[in-house]
Design a protein around this motif. Sequence first.
Motif, PDB file in Angstrom:
ATOM      1  N   TYR A   1       2.598  32.337 -28.908  1.00  0.00           N
ATOM      2  CA  TYR A   1       2.918  30.953 -29.286  1.00  0.00           C
ATOM      3  C   TYR A   1       4.203  30.488 -28.618  1.00  0.00           C
ATOM      4  CZ  TYR A   1       4.229  26.947 -32.144  1.00  0.00           C
ATOM      5  OH  TYR A   1       4.610  25.691 -32.562  1.00  0.00           O
TER       6      TYR A   1
ATOM      7  N   PHE B   1       3.450  29.656 -25.116  1.00  0.00           N
ATOM      8  CA  PHE B   1       2.723  28.384 -25.078  1.00  0.00           C
ATOM      9  C   PHE B   1       3.680  27.212 -25.239  1.00  0.00           C
ATOM     10  CE2 PHE B   1       0.535  25.034 -27.592  1.00  0.00           C
ATOM     11  CZ  PHE B   1      -0.344  24.600 -26.609  1.00  0.00           C
ATOM     12  N   ARG B   2       4.642  27.327 -26.141  1.00  0.00           N
ATOM     13  CA  ARG B   2       5.619  26.264 -26.348  1.00  0.00           C
ATOM     14  C   ARG B   2       6.493  26.070 -25.109  1.00  0.00           C
ATOM     15  NH1 ARG B   2       5.583  22.327 -29.306  1.00  0.00           N
ATOM     16  NH2 ARG B   2       7.779  22.390 -29.875  1.00  0.00           N
TER      17      ARG B   2
ATOM     18  N   GLN C   1       4.466  24.159 -22.618  1.00  0.00           N
ATOM     19  CA  GLN C   1       4.361  22.752 -22.980  1.00  0.00           C
ATOM     20  C   GLN C   1       5.588  21.976 -22.519  1.00  0.00           C
ATOM     21  OE1 GLN C   1       3.559  23.016 -27.310  1.00  0.00           O
ATOM     22  NE2 GLN C   1       1.734  21.811 -26.897  1.00  0.00           N
TER      23      GLN C   1
ATOM     24  N   TRP D   1      -6.405  18.303 -18.722  1.00  0.00           N
ATOM     25  CA  TRP D   1      -6.037  19.516 -19.438  1.00  0.00           C
ATOM     26  C   TRP D   1      -4.620  19.397 -20.006  1.00  0.00           C
ATOM     27  CZ3 TRP D   1      -8.215  23.852 -21.267  1.00  0.00           C
ATOM     28  CH2 TRP D   1      -7.392  24.948 -21.550  1.00  0.00           C
ATOM     29  N   GLN D   2      -3.708  18.898 -19.195  1.00  0.00           N
ATOM     30  CA  GLN D   2      -2.338  18.680 -19.655  1.00  0.00           C
ATOM     31  C   GLN D   2      -2.295  17.662 -20.789  1.00  0.00           C
ATOM     32  OE1 GLN D   2       1.007  19.399 -17.847  1.00  0.00           O
ATOM     33  NE2 GLN D   2      -0.083  21.175 -17.080  1.00  0.00           N
TER      34      GLN D   2
ATOM     35  N   LEU E   1      -4.485  17.068 -23.009  1.00  0.00           N
ATOM     36  CA  LEU E   1      -5.019  17.628 -24.248  1.00  0.00           C
ATOM     37  C   LEU E   1      -4.041  18.596 -24.910  1.00  0.00           C
ATOM     38  CD1 LEU E   1      -8.763  18.323 -23.354  1.00  0.00           C
ATOM     39  CD2 LEU E   1      -7.888  16.675 -25.025  1.00  0.00           C
ATOM     40  N   TRP E   2      -3.281  19.360 -24.118  1.00  0.00           N
ATOM     41  CA  TRP E   2      -2.466  20.426 -24.678  1.00  0.00           C
ATOM     42  C   TRP E   2      -0.978  20.107 -24.745  1.00  0.00           C
ATOM     43  CZ3 TRP E   2      -4.712  23.978 -27.423  1.00  0.00           C
ATOM     44  CH2 TRP E   2      -6.031  24.317 -27.158  1.00  0.00           C
ATOM     45  N   ARG E   3      -0.506  19.165 -23.956  1.00  0.00           N
ATOM     46  CA  ARG E   3       0.908  18.773 -24.011  1.00  0.00           C
ATOM     47  C   ARG E   3       1.015  17.268 -23.762  1.00  0.00           C
ATOM     48  NH1 ARG E   3       3.249  18.590 -18.858  1.00  0.00           N
ATOM     49  NH2 ARG E   3       5.286  19.072 -19.755  1.00  0.00           N
TER      50      ARG E   3
ATOM     51  N   TYR F   1      -3.902  13.308 -32.792  1.00  0.00           N
ATOM     52  CA  TYR F   1      -3.335  13.264 -31.440  1.00  0.00           C
ATOM     53  C   TYR F   1      -2.277  12.176 -31.306  1.00  0.00           C
ATOM     54  CZ  TYR F   1      -5.538  16.827 -28.584  1.00  0.00           C
ATOM     55  OH  TYR F   1      -5.884  18.022 -28.017  1.00  0.00           O
TER      56      TYR F   1
ATOM     57  N   TRP G   1       0.766  13.754 -32.935  1.00  0.00           N
ATOM     58  CA  TRP G   1       1.233  14.874 -32.125  1.00  0.00           C
ATOM     59  C   TRP G   1       1.873  14.390 -30.832  1.00  0.00           C
ATOM     60  CZ3 TRP G   1      -1.946  18.711 -28.791  1.00  0.00           C
ATOM     61  CH2 TRP G   1      -1.191  19.857 -28.563  1.00  0.00           C
ATOM     62  N   THR G   2       1.251  13.388 -30.183  1.00  0.00           N
ATOM     63  CA  THR G   2       1.774  12.867 -28.922  1.00  0.00           C
ATOM     64  C   THR G   2       3.122  12.188 -29.115  1.00  0.00           C
ATOM     65  OG1 THR G   2      -0.478  12.521 -28.096  1.00  0.00           O
ATOM     66  CG2 THR G   2       1.291  11.348 -26.980  1.00  0.00           C
TER      67      THR G   2
END
Length: 297
Positions: free
Chosen positions: A7, A10-11, A14, A80-81, A83-85, A215, A218-219
């Motif tokens: 994790y 992953f952070r 991001q 992809w970016q 969706l995840w960051r 989202y 989160w965004t």
Amino acid sequence: MNLKEQYQRFRQWQRRTPQPVNHHAHEVVVCQHCGQEFSDNFCPRCGQRAGAGRVGWKAVEKSLAFIWGMDSTSLLYSLWQLLWRPGYLIRDYISGHFQVSYQPIKMTLVLGVFVALLDYLLEPITPAEETSKVGIAYLDNVIEWMDKNQGWGDLLACSFMILPTWLLFRFAPRYPRHTLPEGFFIQVFMAALLLLFTPLEYLSLSLVLVVTLFYFVWTYHQLFGYSIWGTVWRLFVSSVELLIVLIFVLSFNKLWDEEKSGKQLYLILFFLILLAINGVILYGLYYIGKRTSKHRG
């Protein structure tokens, strides 16, 4: 590697701004167009890509992709970016790192084409569906246009969030004092996110709503750095602007159809009063955010 370490990696991924990779850093390349020698991905004199040579099937593929606005190979990577960051990607782009993402307006329109094509393949239009109307003058044409042009339609809907977002998130701890042009590109990316989630409608409309709300929070949390609660209530107040416009359009067109001209004036006055109250609230929150930012500084 345990879950906590994964994790943390992953952070870190991001938050890190993607950097271009030089595939020819340790070799000398001769440009096929101008003859310039260089050690980079592109010729510094004419801009031609390193490794370009005689035309082959790959050139045919790129030429066909160019017709649909997919000349850049970064589209899938940008999605992809996104969706995840999402917040970090938007921050990178509006702060001047334009190469980290596929051009956002083009990305939104390309996604709109694919969503419209998917909708046509899964639910082809029938004569019975074409005759269905909501019964409100002018609104049927708008709904039909937005349905056929989903990229522009989502962008139009998100555009109502530009000014409220600018007022309520202007003094954010992570990205303070963003401008209105930056706010425009923020909403372009949000429109692209909406288009990404549109196919989920075939599973459940409730799922689309939940994913979209998640989202958005989160965004904005990643981009501006407010707490989850601070992000949620600011987004809620910002969305009131869109709700007011929607109520006014629906009500005004309904009264216009019924030719009740006496009520139209009262409706316009009510709308102006509601808009003024909303403006006072937004300015009050803007002033509070400004004072809080000064004390924090």
